[in-house]
Design an enzyme around this catalytic site. Structure first.
Site, PDB file in Angstrom:
ATOM      1  N   ASP A  92      58.949  28.155  50.302  1.00  0.00           N
ATOM      2  CA  ASP A  92      58.239  28.621  51.490  1.00  0.00           C
ATOM      3  C   ASP A  92      56.831  28.994  51.049  1.00  0.00           C
ATOM      4  OD1 ASP A  92      58.287  31.048  50.258  1.00  0.00           O
ATOM      5  OD2 ASP A  92      59.661  32.000  51.661  1.00  0.00           O
ATOM      6  N   ASP A 271      67.961  27.977  55.815  1.00  0.00           N
ATOM      7  CA  ASP A 271      68.054  28.827  54.619  1.00  0.00           C
ATOM      8  C   ASP A 271      68.196  30.253  55.105  1.00  0.00           C
ATOM      9  OD1 ASP A 271      65.475  30.724  53.790  1.00  0.00           O
ATOM     10  OD2 ASP A 271      65.030  29.233  55.329  1.00  0.00           O
ATOM     11  N   HIS A 340      81.662  32.993  46.643  1.00  0.00           N
ATOM     12  CA  HIS A 340      82.511  32.720  47.807  1.00  0.00           C
ATOM     13  C   HIS A 340      81.658  32.408  49.046  1.00  0.00           C
ATOM     14  CE1 HIS A 340      85.196  32.963  51.175  1.00  0.00           C
ATOM     15  NE2 HIS A 340      84.313  33.795  51.702  1.00  0.00           N
TER      16      HIS A 340
END
EC number: 2.4.2.29
Length: 376
Positions: A92, A271, A340
């Site tokens: 970015d 994102d 996870h």
């Protein structure tokens, strides 16, 4: 950079595509794990590659400019080599970070003067030097320098800010044309649509951005506190204007539900720090809802973290063990939860892609949204 549209859903605006850069293929829709300071927090590159398996990750211009600094990155041969990551990277432009320093920055036509959050030193970002910084960092996809407006935002301020973002875009493009590549691969440049939550401004901005003729386009200034419905409304307006044959990137979004709803509106790339940040606070995302692993109810639950077994941690550890790690503030707990959550986010967008290709995305999406909206 090349983008091919592979399929479009008949009951929504969801699309499956394929982006090809010099660092490989990105199958869309895609979620990009955030690697702010040249690391996805708490995750080894090996785990990132083998277990989470994203086609692309994100780096942050503002943070990398301050530390390790661009001269170090240049000496190492760019960010890919510095962090030993041979797949795609997007950076970015630092516009959002500078926006979040509200008390420590001054925005002018020339650029933004800001105070480092690390040592209080003063720095200036302009459209020109941000292009140079991103050339040196060496990501595959680099972003225009924009101003991200807060929410709520006064109409006149949003309008002035949007026009300045457009002028800055022209300066980015002009300067980029004069700034040679530093490494032996190409960089793709994406401009950013702004306009806060005002439909007419979003329309104007999307048209301006579409006319800049870039290889891909981004939507910024959302997920800054506005209600989800407003986010969806703005995304819908913008996606109906941005060219179909180019990837669309919605910056900083979001929850698993946000991601599915925005895929349905025609977004290809996402994102967000949510899967990693929330993981470090003990929040797990699953296909059946969210788990706060710190809750007492998991203290004697010896079942696997997630029966779906998307990544190795899901079946290797129990909920009771993970809760224990958080209780004693053990770093491993944060790592397990992060792997996870990222594994789940990547599974979700890949599953979405499968259903777009199969032609039943809308039915699957509606079922998943309902299912994921539970607190377990």
């Amino acid at each position: 950079m090349k983008f091919e549209l592979k399929a479009q859903d008949s009951q929504s605006k969801a699309r499956a595509g394929k982006i090809t850069t010099d660092h490989g293929v990105i199958e869309t829709p895609i979620f990009m794990p955030v690697g702010t300071v040249a690391t996805v927090k708490g995750v080894h590159q090996r785990e990132l590659k083998d277990d989470i398996n994203p086609d692309i990750i994100l780096g942050n211009t503002y943070h990398l400019y301050l530390r390790p600094q661009t001269h170090v990155l240049e000496k190492s041969g760019g960010l890919h080599k510095f962090m030993n990551w041979d797949r795609n990277i997007l950076t970015d432009s630092g516009g959002y970070q500078v926006y979040s320093l509200s008390a420590n920055r001054k925005i002018k036509e020339e650029g933004v003067k800001f105070k480092s959050h690390i040592d209080g030193s003063y720095h200036t970002f302009t459209p020109e030097n941000v292009m140079e910084i991103q050339r040196t960092i060496g990501a595959d996809i680099i972003m225009a320098f924009d101003e991200c407006t807060p929410y709520p935002c006064d109409y006149n301020y949003a309008k002035r800010s949007m026009h300045m973002t457009h002028r800055w875009l022209d300066r980015c493009i002009n300067h980029l044309d004069k700034t040679p590549l530093k490494y032996n691969y190409n960089q793709a440049f994406f401009p950013i649509v702004q306009g806060s939550t005002y439909k007419d401004l979003r329309k104007q901005s999307a048209e301006y951005i579409a006319n800049s003729g870039a290889v891909g386009n981004a939507i910024g200034g959302l997920s800054v506190g506005e209600p989800a419905e407003e986010m969806y409304a703005m995304t819908d307006v913008v996606c109906s204007i941005l060219p179909e044959d180019k990837p669309r990137y919605l910056m900083g979004v979001g929850t698993p539900i946000n991601i599915l709803e925005n895929i349905a509106l025609g977004v290809d790339m996402f994102d967000c720090v949510m899967p990693t940040r929330n993981a470090r606070n003990g929040m797990l995302f699953t296909a059946y809802g969210t788990i706060n692993i710190k809750n007492l109810k998991w203290a004697e639950d010896f079942s696997p973290i997630d029966d779906m077994g998307i990544t190795f941690v899901d079946t290797e550890y129990s909920k009771a063990y993970l809760r224990h790690l958080f209780t004693v503030n053990e770093l491993l707990g944060k790592q397990i939860a992060t792997i996870h959550n990222l594994g789940f986010y990547l599974w979700l967008v890949r599953e979405a892609r499968k259903h777009i290709l199969a032609g039943d995305f809308k039915i699957w999406k509606d079922k998943m949204v309902k299912q994921m909206n539970n607190r377990l």
